[in-house]
Every structure is written in C-alpha cells, then in structure tokens.
Design an enzyme around this catalytic site. Structure first.
Site, PDB file in Angstrom:
ATOM      1  N   ASN A 103      32.514  20.724  37.611  1.00  0.00           N
ATOM      2  CA  ASN A 103      33.435  21.732  37.086  1.00  0.00           C
ATOM      3  C   ASN A 103      34.577  21.870  38.092  1.00  0.00           C
ATOM      4  O   ASN A 103      34.426  22.521  39.115  1.00  0.00           O
ATOM      5  CB  ASN A 103      32.683  23.063  36.916  1.00  0.00           C
ATOM      6  CG  ASN A 103      33.598  24.170  36.416  1.00  0.00           C
ATOM      7  OD1 ASN A 103      34.747  23.926  36.046  1.00  0.00           O
ATOM      8  ND2 ASN A 103      33.096  25.398  36.408  1.00  0.00           N
ATOM      9  N   TRP A 104      35.692  21.232  37.768  1.00  0.00           N
ATOM     10  CA  TRP A 104      36.831  21.249  38.703  1.00  0.00           C
ATOM     11  C   TRP A 104      37.511  22.607  38.738  1.00  0.00           C
ATOM     12  O   TRP A 104      38.309  22.875  39.615  1.00  0.00           O
ATOM     13  CB  TRP A 104      37.851  20.176  38.318  1.00  0.00           C
ATOM     14  CG  TRP A 104      37.404  18.761  38.576  1.00  0.00           C
ATOM     15  CD1 TRP A 104      36.177  18.342  39.011  1.00  0.00           C
ATOM     16  CD2 TRP A 104      38.203  17.562  38.415  1.00  0.00           C
ATOM     17  NE1 TRP A 104      36.157  16.963  39.131  1.00  0.00           N
ATOM     18  CE2 TRP A 104      37.384  16.462  38.756  1.00  0.00           C
ATOM     19  CE3 TRP A 104      39.502  17.325  37.998  1.00  0.00           C
ATOM     20  CZ2 TRP A 104      37.855  15.140  38.716  1.00  0.00           C
ATOM     21  CZ3 TRP A 104      39.970  16.011  37.950  1.00  0.00           C
ATOM     22  CH2 TRP A 104      39.157  14.935  38.315  1.00  0.00           C
ATOM     23  N   LYS A 105      37.252  23.440  37.746  1.00  0.00           N
ATOM     24  CA  LYS A 105      37.937  24.742  37.621  1.00  0.00           C
ATOM     25  C   LYS A 105      39.449  24.527  37.674  1.00  0.00           C
ATOM     26  O   LYS A 105      39.933  23.506  37.178  1.00  0.00           O
ATOM     27  CB  LYS A 105      37.441  25.713  38.694  1.00  0.00           C
ATOM     28  CG  LYS A 105      35.910  25.801  38.721  1.00  0.00           C
ATOM     29  CD  LYS A 105      35.399  26.938  39.533  1.00  0.00           C
ATOM     30  CE  LYS A 105      33.876  26.944  39.501  1.00  0.00           C
ATOM     31  NZ  LYS A 105      33.277  28.076  40.171  1.00  0.00           N
TER      32      LYS A 105
ATOM     33  N   GLU B 142      23.693  29.962  35.737  1.00  0.00           N
ATOM     34  CA  GLU B 142      24.486  30.102  36.964  1.00  0.00           C
ATOM     35  C   GLU B 142      24.468  31.552  37.426  1.00  0.00           C
ATOM     36  O   GLU B 142      25.233  32.378  36.899  1.00  0.00           O
ATOM     37  CB  GLU B 142      25.933  29.682  36.712  1.00  0.00           C
ATOM     38  CG  GLU B 142      26.096  28.251  36.260  1.00  0.00           C
ATOM     39  CD  GLU B 142      27.505  27.738  36.582  1.00  0.00           C
ATOM     40  OE1 GLU B 142      27.594  26.715  37.247  1.00  0.00           O
ATOM     41  OE2 GLU B 142      28.477  28.388  36.187  1.00  0.00           O
TER      42      GLU B 142
ATOM     43  N   SER C  97      26.614  26.847  43.980  1.00  0.00           N
ATOM     44  CA  SER C  97      26.532  26.244  45.320  1.00  0.00           C
ATOM     45  C   SER C  97      25.561  25.065  45.395  1.00  0.00           C
ATOM     46  O   SER C  97      24.865  24.897  46.396  1.00  0.00           O
ATOM     47  CB  SER C  97      26.197  27.311  46.368  1.00  0.00           C
ATOM     48  OG  SER C  97      27.200  28.315  46.393  1.00  0.00           O
TER      49      SER C  97
ATOM     50  N   GLU D 176      33.282  33.078  35.109  1.00  0.00           N
ATOM     51  CA  GLU D 176      34.686  33.405  35.411  1.00  0.00           C
ATOM     52  C   GLU D 176      35.438  33.736  34.127  1.00  0.00           C
ATOM     53  O   GLU D 176      36.312  34.598  34.119  1.00  0.00           O
ATOM     54  CB  GLU D 176      35.331  32.243  36.176  1.00  0.00           C
ATOM     55  CG  GLU D 176      34.796  32.175  37.600  1.00  0.00           C
ATOM     56  CD  GLU D 176      34.707  30.783  38.197  1.00  0.00           C
ATOM     57  OE1 GLU D 176      35.343  29.849  37.667  1.00  0.00           O
ATOM     58  OE2 GLU D 176      33.984  30.627  39.197  1.00  0.00           O
TER      59      GLU D 176
ATOM     60  N   GLY E  85      30.617  23.190  41.115  1.00  0.00           N
ATOM     61  CA  GLY E  85      32.024  23.511  41.349  1.00  0.00           C
ATOM     62  C   GLY E  85      32.537  22.839  42.610  1.00  0.00           C
ATOM     63  O   GLY E  85      32.896  21.659  42.605  1.00  0.00           O
ATOM     64  N   GLY E  86      32.533  23.578  43.705  1.00  0.00           N
ATOM     65  CA  GLY E  86      33.128  23.116  44.964  1.00  0.00           C
ATOM     66  C   GLY E  86      32.756  21.695  45.362  1.00  0.00           C
ATOM     67  O   GLY E  86      33.631  20.874  45.701  1.00  0.00           O
TER      68      GLY E  86
ATOM     69  N   HIS F  87      31.557  30.319  30.955  1.00  0.00           N
ATOM     70  CA  HIS F  87      31.419  30.388  32.416  1.00  0.00           C
ATOM     71  C   HIS F  87      31.638  31.835  32.849  1.00  0.00           C
ATOM     72  O   HIS F  87      32.449  32.556  32.250  1.00  0.00           O
ATOM     73  CB  HIS F  87      32.446  29.456  33.072  1.00  0.00           C
ATOM     74  CG  HIS F  87      32.205  29.298  34.534  1.00  0.00           C
ATOM     75  ND1 HIS F  87      32.583  30.247  35.442  1.00  0.00           N
ATOM     76  CD2 HIS F  87      31.568  28.325  35.224  1.00  0.00           C
ATOM     77  CE1 HIS F  87      32.199  29.858  36.659  1.00  0.00           C
ATOM     78  NE2 HIS F  87      31.585  28.695  36.548  1.00  0.00           N
TER      79      HIS F  87
ATOM     80  N   GLY G 205      30.170  29.721  44.289  1.00  0.00           N
ATOM     81  CA  GLY G 205      31.241  29.670  45.275  1.00  0.00           C
ATOM     82  C   GLY G 205      30.958  30.483  46.525  1.00  0.00           C
ATOM     83  O   GLY G 205      31.855  30.703  47.332  1.00  0.00           O
TER      84      GLY G 205
END
Ligand code: PGA
Length: 253
Positions: A9-11, A169, A215, A99, A236-237, A97, A175
């Site tokens: 997930n590049w966001k 999640e 994470s 977010e 993500g990251g 998601h 994150g």
C-alpha cells in the site's frame, strides 16, 4: 490452500518516476510466487496504468487501486469508478482503509456499497477492518471488528464473500512501528474467521484470505505469516523499499 498475499500500500507516496523505479527494482529481485501466492501493488491512481503495464506479464502479480466510488458513473467530480479501473486493466481495490474511514468519514454502509459495485464487476475488494487503541485497551476489538464485517459484508452471498480479501489492520499498529504480536494477530484473525464460519460455514470461512497490516517489516513478516490464520500482509512503509517488500513477498507461506 487459500491465497497467501503480500499487498503493498503505497498510500500517497512517491512520484511517478520513483514508483516506476521501485517496481523495476522489486521485479528484478529474486522471488518466486507459488500457485497459491500473490503480490499486489496498491498504487496511487495516476500510476495505475504504468504499474499495470509493468506487471502485465507477471504471473500472480496484480495492481490495485486504493479506493473507488460506489456509483457507476456520472457527476461525481474527483471520484473514480470501477469501470475506469477495469479500463486500465485493474481488478483489485483496497476499500475501507482506516485512513479513509477516519479522514474521509467512510462508514460501514458506504463501504458495503463499494464492495457491491466491485463484486458486480468482478473486481476483488481488499476490505480493511481494525480497531483504534482505545478500543483495544478496553478489550473491545472483537465486537468492533465484528460490527465492521457485519455492516459492510454480511449481506453478501456465499459465492460473493469468497471473492473478498480481508485485511485486519489495528489502527494502533499502522505506521507506528508497533506491530501486533503474532499471537495477538492470530487470535483476532481466528476470531474473524469464526465470524465468517458462523455466517457462511466452515468451508467458506477457510477459503477467505485474511491479511494482517500494521508495521509489517522484512524482519517480522515470516513470524506473522506463519500463524495459521494469517494469510499474508497489507504493507505500508516497508513496501516503499524494494528489498524490504521483496523479503516480505518471500515470507509468504
Ligand atoms: P504500515 O501501514 O505498514 O506503514 O504500518 C500499513 C497500512 O496502513 O496498510
């Protein structure tokens, strides 16, 4: 064996050029996906066509959008339809998601409508659920997640539900560098599967892939994915670093 999936997930990160380079770098690294394993790249909308072109020849590798709208087409400035995704070859979409739920007020019911339009068009929703820290501290995570599933997914038929990929999640792990322990992940993944079993039966529940997100890194992926009810991760990251994400792909069981 149900599908085991490493989803990036590049966001809202990377330029087009950086995204192209990242995909090239990951593709060049050694990984081998078995028949039941998949790698998915959820990239920003402007990069979908580029990403789709790059992976078109790759077996078991897919591109996903990070969102879509619940309407077929029309006067919805700034939104993206499922038909548009299909027209650039994209058959996966991340929905709900945390977010999007938090910053864009996406409700369980609204997400249910997005799931419907995806399934009506043979697009696979990667449906996210998960609780905030305050809910976890009050030990309310099971009820919280059960309500998300019920209000967005439990109207689906037995055939349809098996087309949905779940991503659990916990918001407190996204994150933050704070990962759920593999035991915590297994516990709630088993609970989620039990909810599907109660509604659709064991055979159907055993067919549904439940990814863990929050994470996930190269150094914890193997341990998390080794849990019986953890079928890969939404990352993500660590998905923004070629070697990290490649190692995560290689940690799938
Ligand atoms: P993270 O993000 O891996 O950076 O914690 C996961 C996600 O939000 O999908």
């Amino acid at each position: 064996m149900r599908k085991q999936i490493a989803a990036a997930n590049w966001k809202m990160n990377l330029t087009l050029q950086q995204g192209e380079k990242l995909l090239d770098d990951i593709i060049a690294l050694p990984h081998q996906l078995s028949e039941h394993q998949q790698a998915v790249f959820a990239v920003p909308f402007p990069y979908l066509a580029m990403a789709q072109q790059k992976i078109a020849e790759k077996k078991n590798v897919f591109v996903a959008a990070q969102n879509c709208y619940n309407k077929k087409s029309g006067a919805y400035t700034g939104e993206t339809s499922v038909e548009m995704l299909l027209s650039v070859g994209v058959h996966h979409v991340v929905l709900g998601h945390s977010e999007r739920r938090e910053y864009f007020n996406e409700s369980n019911q609204f997400l249910g409508e997005k799931v419907d339009i995806c399934l009506a068009n043979n697009v696979t929703p990667i449906f996210c659920c998960g609780e905030a820290l305050s809910v976890r501290e009050a030990n309310g995570q099971n009820e919280f997640v059960a309500k998300q599933l019920e209000e967005s997914l439990f109207h689906l038929s037995t055939v349809q539900i098996q087309e949905v990929v779940i991503a659990y999640e916990p918001i407190w792990a996204i994150g933050t560098g704070k990962t759920a322990s593999s035991a915590q992940a297994q516990e709630i993944h088993a609970f989620i599967r039990s909810q599907f079993a109660a509604k659709y039966g064991d055979a159907v529940a055993n067919n549904i892939s439940i990814l863990y997100g929050g994470s996930v890194k190269a150094n914890n992926a193997k341990e998390l994915f080794s849990q019986p009810d953890v079928d890969g991760g939404l990352v993500g990251g660590a998905s923004l670093i070629a070697e990290e994400f490649n190692a995560i792909i290689n940690s799938l069981k």
